[in-house]
Design a protein around this motif. Structure first.
Motif, PDB file in Angstrom:
ATOM      1  N   MET A   1       1.063  -1.119  -0.269  1.00  0.00           N
ATOM      2  CA  MET A   1       0.081  -0.105   0.539  1.00  0.00           C
ATOM      3  C   MET A   1       0.645   1.160  -0.350  1.00  0.00           C
ATOM      4  SD  MET A   1      -2.639   0.973   2.160  1.00  0.00           S
ATOM      5  CE  MET A   1      -2.010   0.406   3.875  1.00  0.00           C
ATOM      6  N   GLU A   2       0.440   2.063  -0.660  1.00  0.00           N
ATOM      7  CA  GLU A   2       1.118   3.597  -0.795  1.00  0.00           C
ATOM      8  C   GLU A   2       0.495   4.665   0.211  1.00  0.00           C
ATOM      9  OE1 GLU A   2       3.527   4.357  -4.044  1.00  0.00           O
ATOM     10  OE2 GLU A   2       2.615   3.339  -5.312  1.00  0.00           O
ATOM     11  N   LEU A   3       2.013   5.116   0.831  1.00  0.00           N
ATOM     12  CA  LEU A   3       0.940   6.007   1.587  1.00  0.00           C
ATOM     13  C   LEU A   3       1.633   7.442   0.948  1.00  0.00           C
ATOM     14  CD1 LEU A   3       1.595   5.411   4.798  1.00  0.00           C
ATOM     15  CD2 LEU A   3      -0.710   5.144   3.792  1.00  0.00           C
ATOM     16  N   ARG A   5       2.241  11.675   0.877  1.00  0.00           N
ATOM     17  CA  ARG A   5       1.947  13.178   2.220  1.00  0.00           C
ATOM     18  C   ARG A   5       0.848  14.236   1.759  1.00  0.00           C
ATOM     19  NH1 ARG A   5       4.124  17.263   0.858  1.00  0.00           N
ATOM     20  NH2 ARG A   5       6.341  17.226  -0.792  1.00  0.00           N
ATOM     21  N   GLU A  40       5.132  11.036  -3.590  1.00  0.00           N
ATOM     22  CA  GLU A  40       5.161  11.908  -2.299  1.00  0.00           C
ATOM     23  C   GLU A  40       3.292  12.783  -2.195  1.00  0.00           C
ATOM     24  OE1 GLU A  40       7.801  15.074  -0.852  1.00  0.00           O
ATOM     25  OE2 GLU A  40       9.761  13.375  -1.620  1.00  0.00           O
TER      26      GLU A  40
ATOM     27  N   GLU B  12      -7.815   0.370   5.321  1.00  0.00           N
ATOM     28  CA  GLU B  12      -6.912   0.164   4.736  1.00  0.00           C
ATOM     29  C   GLU B  12      -7.469   1.267   3.897  1.00  0.00           C
ATOM     30  OE1 GLU B  12      -5.939  -3.370   2.272  1.00  0.00           O
ATOM     31  OE2 GLU B  12      -5.920  -4.355   3.718  1.00  0.00           O
ATOM     32  N   ARG B  15      -6.503   4.986   5.710  1.00  0.00           N
ATOM     33  CA  ARG B  15      -4.755   5.160   5.852  1.00  0.00           C
ATOM     34  C   ARG B  15      -4.453   5.620   4.671  1.00  0.00           C
ATOM     35  NH1 ARG B  15      -0.655   3.139   8.458  1.00  0.00           N
ATOM     36  NH2 ARG B  15      -0.492   1.977   6.599  1.00  0.00           N
ATOM     37  N   THR B  16      -4.757   5.243   3.726  1.00  0.00           N
ATOM     38  CA  THR B  16      -4.479   6.069   2.436  1.00  0.00           C
ATOM     39  C   THR B  16      -4.857   7.212   2.224  1.00  0.00           C
ATOM     40  OG1 THR B  16      -5.882   5.180   0.945  1.00  0.00           O
ATOM     41  CG2 THR B  16      -3.781   4.110   1.479  1.00  0.00           C
ATOM     42  N   ALA B  46      11.320  12.914   3.548  1.00  0.00           N
ATOM     43  CA  ALA B  46      11.269  11.754   2.899  1.00  0.00           C
ATOM     44  C   ALA B  46      10.987  10.242   4.087  1.00  0.00           C
ATOM     45  CB  ALA B  46      12.452  11.556   1.938  1.00  0.00           C
ATOM     46  N   LEU B  49       7.695  10.122   6.098  1.00  0.00           N
ATOM     47  CA  LEU B  49       6.710   9.380   4.936  1.00  0.00           C
ATOM     48  C   LEU B  49       7.219   7.563   4.950  1.00  0.00           C
ATOM     49  CD1 LEU B  49       6.409  11.345   2.282  1.00  0.00           C
ATOM     50  CD2 LEU B  49       4.702  11.249   3.860  1.00  0.00           C
ATOM     51  N   ARG B  53       5.271   4.633   7.145  1.00  0.00           N
ATOM     52  CA  ARG B  53       4.758   3.338   6.189  1.00  0.00           C
ATOM     53  C   ARG B  53       5.507   2.387   7.074  1.00  0.00           C
ATOM     54  NH1 ARG B  53       6.575   4.592  -0.085  1.00  0.00           N
ATOM     55  NH2 ARG B  53       6.095   6.809   1.197  1.00  0.00           N
ATOM     56  N   ASN B  56       3.546   1.607   9.651  1.00  0.00           N
ATOM     57  CA  ASN B  56       2.282   1.491   9.642  1.00  0.00           C
ATOM     58  C   ASN B  56       0.997   2.401  10.837  1.00  0.00           C
ATOM     59  OD1 ASN B  56       0.136   0.136   7.526  1.00  0.00           O
ATOM     60  ND2 ASN B  56       0.579  -2.167   9.173  1.00  0.00           N
ATOM     61  N   VAL B  62       1.435  14.857   6.853  1.00  0.00           N
ATOM     62  CA  VAL B  62       2.781  14.938   6.785  1.00  0.00           C
ATOM     63  C   VAL B  62       2.390  16.516   6.149  1.00  0.00           C
ATOM     64  CG1 VAL B  62       5.040  15.592   6.756  1.00  0.00           C
ATOM     65  CG2 VAL B  62       3.675  13.123   7.169  1.00  0.00           C
TER      66      VAL B  62
END
Lengths: 596, 125
Positions: A1-3, A5, A40, B12, B15-16, B46, B49, B53, B56, B62
């Motif tokens: 899963m990609e997060l 910002r 990002e 899920e 979260r994204t 970076a 982030l 990740r 979790n 941010v």
């Protein structure tokens, strides 16, 4: 899963799309990649924010910064300033016309501040092409609750108690419709979503389908469970390509995830939905014509009763609701009927979406609690009338509705109060008119529309609207007689009482309501042969106002037919015989010395 | 499909979708003025982030801010949580950023060694 910002939500509804939001999105993605930010920052397309006048619009999160009128060239600056350095691009912020200052967060903008979004809650908030984002906004939880915890009767009574009424125009209580369809006997039943939005200027259904298609699918499945149906159809016009695309995508995803299809939530309940595309005939928004069209015949209405709930599509019991009506259902199930009934007025509960267009600063899509006054909608949310002109009237209900003049600006917007003053809620189109609009011309415009859209089945509607239009054309050409007004009213009465469906029954409304509130304008046309707003071409009489005229001679030079004669510093005059009413002199005169 | 699966998809996806959260539990604000970027704020961002990740973590957004003023101590990072003071850290290298997340955000123990100062949160607008 990609997060990520930062999320950039960019409107890809039809309105922003046509002002170039796709190019903006492409440019943004390119610039983000060039800056090495693709891991990002995520660019997400959404449905309509409603602020169409300011489009293309976008919101940059987590800051919640609202940018408007963005172009592809702005992408570089947004990336370099906002995304890389965290500095807002001031010049792209919304500028409050009243206070002349820039507003950064979009919930502070007057246009959004007065709104309460229920049917539009996800539009502009989620990616309509991603079912997971709908689920994350509590999507399909209402369906799960209904299937696992509630009996069909309980669902119906909940919708009934909420006071929800049909949002397509008629305002019939939705719960009662569901109850009739549930009680009807039949081996097969159907649920239909009426997405054949046809009123000129109305686009709330399109925006819901484009911005939150799953809300409609979920509500249709809930309705299917409540009335005992396993098949739904969405009748949507082919002129809404984006809506059709998002809907088909949404149906495919819903089937894949398992919220449509067989044995939903392991309860043994089956429900599937298919699309039926209409060719864009206005009459097909009428429920019996719509069903005839789905069956594959020419879209013509037929008599009621039997009502669709008893004998509808292919003679089976059928439930038909409008897009916006369905968009409210899941929220009622999740938050309870008490919550829904707490909004609005005694007989009109909840909220209503309006598409505001015409002579208004903030054109766009808004949702307000029922009972909000027209004044709030037009002057607070809509930002008033442009160019400092005077408000004249608002037209609600499209070609079936009527005009609301200044003296009724403070009436609460609800089904019954609008009917009382000869207008109607309709699907929610709201066209604002100012002093430069001619009310006879407006009536002519709407009648021209209904005349074209009449299916031709009933003679009074087919021929009557044509005759009424001819009379209006006569009046606007300066050849009207006083007797014409009586003729208009007589024809209107006949058409209203002897037409089969809503189209004919309501077609004369724009004429009747302008005759009621603006009879003096009709008289000006007929008796004085003058159009007070200066709209009707054939009634325009250009003349020079001696008090204002500086005798400069510019008008005489501009006149293509040499109808203006005179001497510089002495004075000029227009020869009405020669004048072709082109308006060139009016445009050129700096001293507003040309009258018409 | 059952209710548990539906809930799992919701969690899920939520979260994204944290960046779109209007009232996040925790906000990490990184000073990204010219001096901040020169001092390595991009790497710090970076790292933040990456750490979110890897661990979790949920409910953290941010964000960036312009110059925070104390250029000598850049990169500067604010930890903003409702009902708490705002903690501002200085000289936040990527490694320090990770440790701040671990110690301050996860375990709720501010890292006093790198703290520049604290202040009361800005009044609600």
């Amino acid at each position: 899963m990609e997060l990520f910002r930062s999320h950039i939500l960019i409107c890809q509804g039809t309105a922003c799309g046509s002002s170039g939001s796709e190019a903006v999105q492409k440019a943004l993605v390119k610039e983000i990649k060039a800056a090495g930010l693709e891991k990002e920052v995520q660019v997400i397309h959404t449905g309509c924010f409603g602020f169409c006048a300011q489009g293309p619009v976008m919101v940059v999160y987590p800051e919640g910064t609202f940018y408007c009128k963005v172009t592809g060239e702005d992408a570089k600056e947004i990336v370099a300033q906002h995304l890389l350095k965290g500095r807002r691009v001031e010049r792209l912020l919304f500028k409050d016309p009243a206070e002349e200052k820039r507003v950064d967060e979009f919930d502070q903008i007057e246009f959004f501040r007065h709104q309460k979004r229920v049917a539009l809650r996800n539009c502009g908030q989620i990616n309509p092409d991603n079912i997971n984002e709908y689920i994350a906004s509590d999507g399909y939880f209402a369906l799960a609750k209904v299937l696992t915890e509630m009996k069909p009767e309980e669902v119906i009574s909940m919708v009934k108690e909420s006071g929800l009424r049909g949002r397509g125009g008629g305002g019939f209580p939705t719960g009662m419709k569901w109850e009739f369809a549930a009680k009807a006997q039949g081996d097969k039943k159907y649920v239909i979503c009426n997405a054949d939005e046809g009123d000129p200027g109305a686009f709330m259904d399109r925006s819901i389908l484009e911005g939150d298609p799953h809300a409609v699918l979920e509500a249709m499945a809930i309705a299917g469970y409540a009335i005992g149906s396993d098949q739904g159809y969405i009748y949507v016009r082919a002129e809404y390509p984006i809506a059709v695309e998002r809907l088909s995508g949404a149906i495919t995803q819903a089937r894949k995830v398992g919220v449509l299809g067989k044995n939903i939530f392991n309860t043994g309940f089956n429900f599937d939905i298919d699309l039926r595309l209409g060719a864009g005939a206005f009459v097909c928004g009428e429920e019996t014509a719509l069903m005839t069209s789905i069956e594959g015949h020419r879209g013509e209405p037929h008599t009621r009763p039997p009502y669709p709930a008893i004998s509808g599509l292919w003679g089976k019991p059928t439930l038909i609701n409008n897009v916006e009506t369905f968009a409210n259902v899941a929220q009622i199930i999740l938050k309870g009927w008490q919550w829904f009934a707490s909004m609005g007025t005694e007989k009109s509960k909840g909220t209503k979406v309006f598409a505001i267009a015409g002579k208004i600063n903030n054109t766009g899509l808004i949702e307000v609690p029922m009972g909000t006054t027209l004044r709030t909608v037009i002057f607070d949310i809509g930002g008033g009338i442009p160019k400092g002109r005077e408000f004249k009237a608002a037209q609600t209900g499209g070609p079936s509705g009527g005009c609301i003049p200044t003296q009724h600006l403070d009436i609460p917007i609800e089904y019954d109060s609008l009917l009382e003053i000869g207008s109607m809620m309709g699907s929610g189109g709201l066209i604002v008119m100012d002093e430069s609009d001619c009310m006879v011309d407006i009536a002519k415009f709407f009648l021209d529309f209904t005349k074209d859209e009449s299916c031709g089945k009933c003679t009074p509607c087919r021929i009557g609207t044509k005759r009424m239009l001819e009379i209006l054309q006569k009046i606007t050409a300066g050849e009207g007689e006083e007797l014409d007004l009586e003729k208009l009213e007589g024809l209107a009465e006949n058409i209203k009482t002897s037409s089969l469906c809503g189209l004919g029954q309501s077609a004369p409304n724009p004429v009747l309501s302008t005759l009621h509130f603006f009879r003096d304008e009709y008289f000006s046309h007929i008796v004085e042969k003058r159009c007070p707003a200066g709209v009707c071409e054939k009634l325009k009489k250009y003349r020079i106002i001696p008090e204002e005229c500086k005798a400069c001679g510019v008008c005489a030079k501009a006149c293509p037919v040499d109808a203006i004669t005179g001497k510089v510093k002495e004075g000029f005059a227009i020869d009405p015989e020669k004048c072709i009413k082109c308006g060139a002199c009016l445009e050129k005169c700096k001293f507003r010395a040309i009258g018409r | 499909m059952n209710l548990d699966e539906l809930k799992r998809i919701k969690e899920e996806t939520l979260r994204t979708m944290t960046p779109r959260d209007e009232q996040p539990e925790t906000k990490i604000v990184i000073g990204m003025g010219t001096c901040g970027i020169t001092a390595g704020a991009r790497q710090t961002l970076a790292a933040a982030l990456e750490e979110i990740r890897v661990r979790n973590l949920t409910g953290i957004t941010v964000a960036q801010a312009g110059c925070m003023g104390l250029c000598q101590r850049e990169p500067l990072v604010d930890i903003v949580r409702p009902g708490s003071q705002i903690y501002r850290y200085g000289d936040v290298t990527p490694d320090r950023m990770k440790q701040i997340i671990h110690q301050h955000i996860v375990n709720d123990r501010p890292v006093y060694d790198w703290l520049v100062g604290t202040r009361n949160s800005a009044p609600e607008r």
